[in-house]
Motif scaffolding. Structure first.
Motif, PDB file in Angstrom:
ATOM      1  N   ILE A  74      16.983  -6.256   5.721  1.00  0.00           N
ATOM      2  CA  ILE A  74      15.631  -5.905   5.239  1.00  0.00           C
ATOM      3  C   ILE A  74      15.274  -4.366   5.485  1.00  0.00           C
ATOM      4  O   ILE A  74      15.172  -3.810   6.788  1.00  0.00           O
ATOM      5  N   VAL A  75      15.135  -3.828   4.254  1.00  0.00           N
ATOM      6  CA  VAL A  75      15.240  -2.058   4.225  1.00  0.00           C
ATOM      7  C   VAL A  75      13.561  -1.662   4.474  1.00  0.00           C
ATOM      8  O   VAL A  75      13.438  -0.525   4.772  1.00  0.00           O
ATOM      9  N   GLY A  76      13.071  -2.625   4.091  1.00  0.00           N
ATOM     10  CA  GLY A  76      11.264  -2.229   3.842  1.00  0.00           C
ATOM     11  C   GLY A  76      10.552  -3.589   3.716  1.00  0.00           C
ATOM     12  O   GLY A  76      10.970  -4.736   3.419  1.00  0.00           O
ATOM     13  N   VAL A  77       9.260  -3.511   4.282  1.00  0.00           N
ATOM     14  CA  VAL A  77       8.422  -4.615   4.114  1.00  0.00           C
ATOM     15  C   VAL A  77       7.018  -4.067   3.605  1.00  0.00           C
ATOM     16  O   VAL A  77       6.352  -3.148   4.043  1.00  0.00           O
ATOM     17  N   VAL A  78       6.516  -4.709   2.492  1.00  0.00           N
ATOM     18  CA  VAL A  78       5.478  -4.400   1.672  1.00  0.00           C
ATOM     19  C   VAL A  78       4.266  -5.499   2.109  1.00  0.00           C
ATOM     20  O   VAL A  78       4.497  -6.504   2.023  1.00  0.00           O
ATOM     21  N   THR A  79       3.042  -5.113   2.578  1.00  0.00           N
ATOM     22  CA  THR A  79       2.175  -6.051   3.148  1.00  0.00           C
ATOM     23  C   THR A  79       0.646  -5.257   2.698  1.00  0.00           C
ATOM     24  O   THR A  79       0.593  -4.242   2.335  1.00  0.00           O
ATOM     25  N   ALA A  80      -0.342  -6.201   2.879  1.00  0.00           N
ATOM     26  CA  ALA A  80      -1.643  -5.645   2.639  1.00  0.00           C
ATOM     27  C   ALA A  80      -2.025  -4.804   3.711  1.00  0.00           C
ATOM     28  O   ALA A  80      -1.891  -4.518   4.706  1.00  0.00           O
ATOM     29  N   PRO A  81      -3.076  -3.757   3.263  1.00  0.00           N
ATOM     30  CA  PRO A  81      -3.756  -2.829   4.017  1.00  0.00           C
ATOM     31  C   PRO A  81      -4.297  -3.536   5.102  1.00  0.00           C
ATOM     32  O   PRO A  81      -4.725  -4.662   4.947  1.00  0.00           O
ATOM     33  N   ASP A  82      -4.510  -2.742   6.387  1.00  0.00           N
ATOM     34  CA  ASP A  82      -5.407  -3.187   7.354  1.00  0.00           C
ATOM     35  C   ASP A  82      -6.897  -3.556   6.805  1.00  0.00           C
ATOM     36  O   ASP A  82      -7.419  -2.574   6.149  1.00  0.00           O
ATOM     37  N   LYS A  83      -7.685  -4.680   7.426  1.00  0.00           N
ATOM     38  CA  LYS A  83      -8.885  -5.011   6.701  1.00  0.00           C
ATOM     39  C   LYS A  83      -9.775  -5.286   7.928  1.00  0.00           C
ATOM     40  O   LYS A  83      -9.581  -5.753   9.105  1.00  0.00           O
ATOM     41  N   PRO A  84     -11.228  -4.865   7.558  1.00  0.00           N
ATOM     42  CA  PRO A  84     -12.042  -5.267   8.773  1.00  0.00           C
ATOM     43  C   PRO A  84     -12.230  -6.540   9.015  1.00  0.00           C
ATOM     44  O   PRO A  84     -12.380  -7.489   7.855  1.00  0.00           O
ATOM     45  N   ALA A  85     -12.171  -6.983  10.068  1.00  0.00           N
ATOM     46  CA  ALA A  85     -12.439  -8.453  10.339  1.00  0.00           C
ATOM     47  C   ALA A  85     -13.291  -8.926  11.598  1.00  0.00           C
ATOM     48  O   ALA A  85     -13.293  -8.000  12.574  1.00  0.00           O
ATOM     49  N   GLY A  86     -14.063  -9.982  11.733  1.00  0.00           N
ATOM     50  CA  GLY A  86     -14.557 -10.500  13.077  1.00  0.00           C
ATOM     51  C   GLY A  86     -15.854  -9.731  13.106  1.00  0.00           C
ATOM     52  O   GLY A  86     -16.435  -8.696  12.155  1.00  0.00           O
ATOM     53  N   ARG A  87     -16.804 -10.087  13.925  1.00  0.00           N
ATOM     54  CA  ARG A  87     -18.119  -9.637  14.101  1.00  0.00           C
ATOM     55  C   ARG A  87     -18.243  -8.084  14.264  1.00  0.00           C
ATOM     56  O   ARG A  87     -18.944  -7.338  13.819  1.00  0.00           O
ATOM     57  N   GLY A  88     -17.046  -7.381  15.011  1.00  0.00           N
ATOM     58  CA  GLY A  88     -17.062  -6.053  15.267  1.00  0.00           C
ATOM     59  C   GLY A  88     -16.525  -5.309  13.988  1.00  0.00           C
ATOM     60  O   GLY A  88     -16.629  -4.104  14.006  1.00  0.00           O
ATOM     61  N   ARG A  89     -16.129  -6.111  12.889  1.00  0.00           N
ATOM     62  CA  ARG A  89     -15.281  -5.474  11.763  1.00  0.00           C
ATOM     63  C   ARG A  89     -14.310  -4.435  11.821  1.00  0.00           C
ATOM     64  O   ARG A  89     -14.191  -3.462  11.447  1.00  0.00           O
TER      65      ARG A  89
ATOM     66  N   GLU B  43      10.510  -0.754   8.498  1.00  0.00           N
ATOM     67  CA  GLU B  43       9.620   0.174   7.784  1.00  0.00           C
ATOM     68  C   GLU B  43       8.631  -0.594   7.012  1.00  0.00           C
ATOM     69  O   GLU B  43       8.910  -1.576   6.273  1.00  0.00           O
ATOM     70  N   ILE B  44       7.282  -0.217   6.909  1.00  0.00           N
ATOM     71  CA  ILE B  44       6.203  -0.805   6.427  1.00  0.00           C
ATOM     72  C   ILE B  44       5.571  -0.122   5.549  1.00  0.00           C
ATOM     73  O   ILE B  44       4.984   1.184   5.655  1.00  0.00           O
ATOM     74  N   LEU B  45       5.245  -0.647   4.330  1.00  0.00           N
ATOM     75  CA  LEU B  45       4.436  -0.069   3.325  1.00  0.00           C
ATOM     76  C   LEU B  45       3.207  -0.776   3.088  1.00  0.00           C
ATOM     77  O   LEU B  45       3.172  -2.099   2.967  1.00  0.00           O
ATOM     78  N   GLN B  46       1.899  -0.035   2.951  1.00  0.00           N
ATOM     79  CA  GLN B  46       0.699  -0.864   2.891  1.00  0.00           C
ATOM     80  C   GLN B  46       0.121  -0.125   1.766  1.00  0.00           C
ATOM     81  O   GLN B  46      -1.220   0.304   2.052  1.00  0.00           O
ATOM     82  N   PRO B  47       0.196  -0.388   0.457  1.00  0.00           N
ATOM     83  CA  PRO B  47      -0.420   0.338  -0.477  1.00  0.00           C
ATOM     84  C   PRO B  47      -1.840  -0.351  -1.034  1.00  0.00           C
ATOM     85  O   PRO B  47      -1.636  -1.539  -0.932  1.00  0.00           O
ATOM     86  N   THR B  48      -2.644   0.188  -1.398  1.00  0.00           N
ATOM     87  CA  THR B  48      -3.901  -0.211  -1.793  1.00  0.00           C
ATOM     88  C   THR B  48      -3.748  -0.213  -3.518  1.00  0.00           C
ATOM     89  O   THR B  48      -4.369  -1.273  -3.877  1.00  0.00           O
ATOM     90  N   ASN B  49      -3.059   0.269  -3.910  1.00  0.00           N
ATOM     91  CA  ASN B  49      -2.821   0.456  -5.314  1.00  0.00           C
ATOM     92  C   ASN B  49      -1.229   0.215  -5.602  1.00  0.00           C
ATOM     93  O   ASN B  49      -0.559   1.158  -5.450  1.00  0.00           O
ATOM     94  N   LEU B  50      -0.979  -0.864  -6.220  1.00  0.00           N
ATOM     95  CA  LEU B  50       0.754  -1.189  -6.491  1.00  0.00           C
ATOM     96  C   LEU B  50       1.263  -0.249  -7.457  1.00  0.00           C
ATOM     97  O   LEU B  50       2.268  -0.357  -7.648  1.00  0.00           O
ATOM     98  N   LYS B  51       0.365   0.429  -8.579  1.00  0.00           N
ATOM     99  CA  LYS B  51       0.747   1.344  -9.556  1.00  0.00           C
ATOM    100  C   LYS B  51       0.640   2.808  -8.941  1.00  0.00           C
ATOM    101  O   LYS B  51       0.977   3.648  -9.870  1.00  0.00           O
ATOM    102  N   ASP B  52       0.621   3.250  -7.845  1.00  0.00           N
ATOM    103  CA  ASP B  52       0.168   4.360  -7.155  1.00  0.00           C
ATOM    104  C   ASP B  52       1.552   5.044  -7.448  1.00  0.00           C
ATOM    105  O   ASP B  52       2.550   4.581  -6.724  1.00  0.00           O
ATOM    106  N   PRO B  53       1.730   6.044  -8.237  1.00  0.00           N
ATOM    107  CA  PRO B  53       3.076   6.780  -7.942  1.00  0.00           C
ATOM    108  C   PRO B  53       3.731   7.201  -6.822  1.00  0.00           C
ATOM    109  O   PRO B  53       4.813   6.883  -6.514  1.00  0.00           O
TER     110      PRO B  53
END
Length: 316
Positions: A29-44, A61-71
């Motif tokens: 596994i040369v890299g992992v792509v997952t969602a960006p960190d998000k606010p959660a819980g009462r304290g957000r 290695e972790i990538l967390q793109p907000t836009n999958l088309k971002d150059p």
């Protein structure tokens, strides 16, 4: 398989099991792509996805793109020089992403495609009263969940299954199928088969209004809806009692109890252990529930601190 450089894409717990199984089999596994960190819980507070937490623990290695088309993201992804991409419970990918590796990108889907294409296949299979489902691996292409099938395996849906128990069983079965698929791709023994063009039963995203119980439906239909939405997002109804405010109640587990002659939505309770609710053609015994603002509990626990006044009903 160890010579095959893999990028893994996923976000929830369902995806963690597949990543875990691949790593245990010494997949590269040369890299992992997952969602960006998000606010959660009462304290957000910013919260990482289960896949990120697991990948971080394993030093990947972790990538967390907000836009999958971002150059910039596409440049970083290409720099990983993956031979293959594996997608489990992630979001829809643009062609620039799924068409990048030379051996393609395959996805794990929790149904027997072409049945139950969409975001919630586990829930809808139970809601619709299916007696079997399964998992499918397939190559991605333009239209969602329509690519050439690599492997499929069936899984029976037992009468006591709900969305939670079936999720866990398919998670394990799916992880094993992901590993089988990667091994076959590495050995060049795959034989992709085009999906049928027939329109299967859909599995769209579930919204709050989809979870409201219609007590005028058949007993079996209401029962399947409740277990197909349990434990999350949970079927709900409105409890109307004489001289009390209408309260929202989530229902997590029911049993079919035959007929006691209750009208749709009509409630009977012995005040100690039993709450029965009428449907179009029979009654359901409510076994687990939750009133808004309170914890989930059994009916017996609920009745120790709450009363169901005579004349109460569930609204449809």
């Amino acid at each position: 398989m160890q010579n095959l450089k893999i990028v893994f894409m996923g976000t929830p717990d369902f995806a963690v099991e597949s990543l875990k199984v691949l790593l245990e089999a010494d997949a590269h596994i040369v890299g992992v792509v997952t969602a960006p960190d998000k606010p959660a819980g009462r304290g957000r507070k910013l919260t990482a996805s289960p896949v990120k937490n697991f990948a971080k623990e394993k030093g990947l290695e972790i990538l967390q793109p907000t836009n999958l088309k971002d150059p910039l993201f596409l440049k970083e992804l290409k720099a990983l020089n993956a031979d293959l991409q594996v997608v489990v419970a992630f979001r829809m990918l643009p062609e620039a992403v799924w068409n990048m590796p030379p051996k393609g990108t395959f996805n794990l889907h929790a149904s027997l495609l072409p049945e139950y294409r969409g975001a919630a296949p586990i829930n809808w299979a139970i809601i619709n009263g299916e007696e079997k489902t399964g998992v499918t691996t397939f190559f991605l292409q333009h239209q969602i969940d329509t690519g050439d099938i690599l492997f499929q395996e069936e899984m029976p849906i037992l009468p006591d299954d709900n969305a939670g128990s079936l999720h866990d069983k398919l998670m394990e079965q799916g992880a094993a199928l992901v590993l089988k698929t990667v091994k076959a791709i590495a050995a060049n023994t795959i034989a992709p088969k085009p999906q049928s063009h027939k329109q299967g039963k859909p599995a769209p995203k579930i919204f709050k209004n989809d979870c409201k119980i219609d007590w005028y439906r058949e007993c079996e239909t209401v029962h399947n809806k409740i277990r197909g939405l349990s434990p999350y997002p949970a079927a709900w109804t409105e409890l109307s009692a004489p001289e009390e405010k209408i309260r929202v109640m989530k229902i997590f587990r029911t049993e079919k109890s035959g007929s006691a002659g209750l009208n749709p939505g009509e409630i009977y309770s012995d005040g100690e252990k039993i709450i029965l609710a009428g449907t179009r053609n029979g009654d359901l015994k409510i076994k687990e529930l939750q009133i808004a603002g309170k914890k989930r509990m059994t009916t017996e626990e609920f009745l120790k601190g709450n009363k169901i006044p005579e004349g109460s009903s569930f609204l449809s």
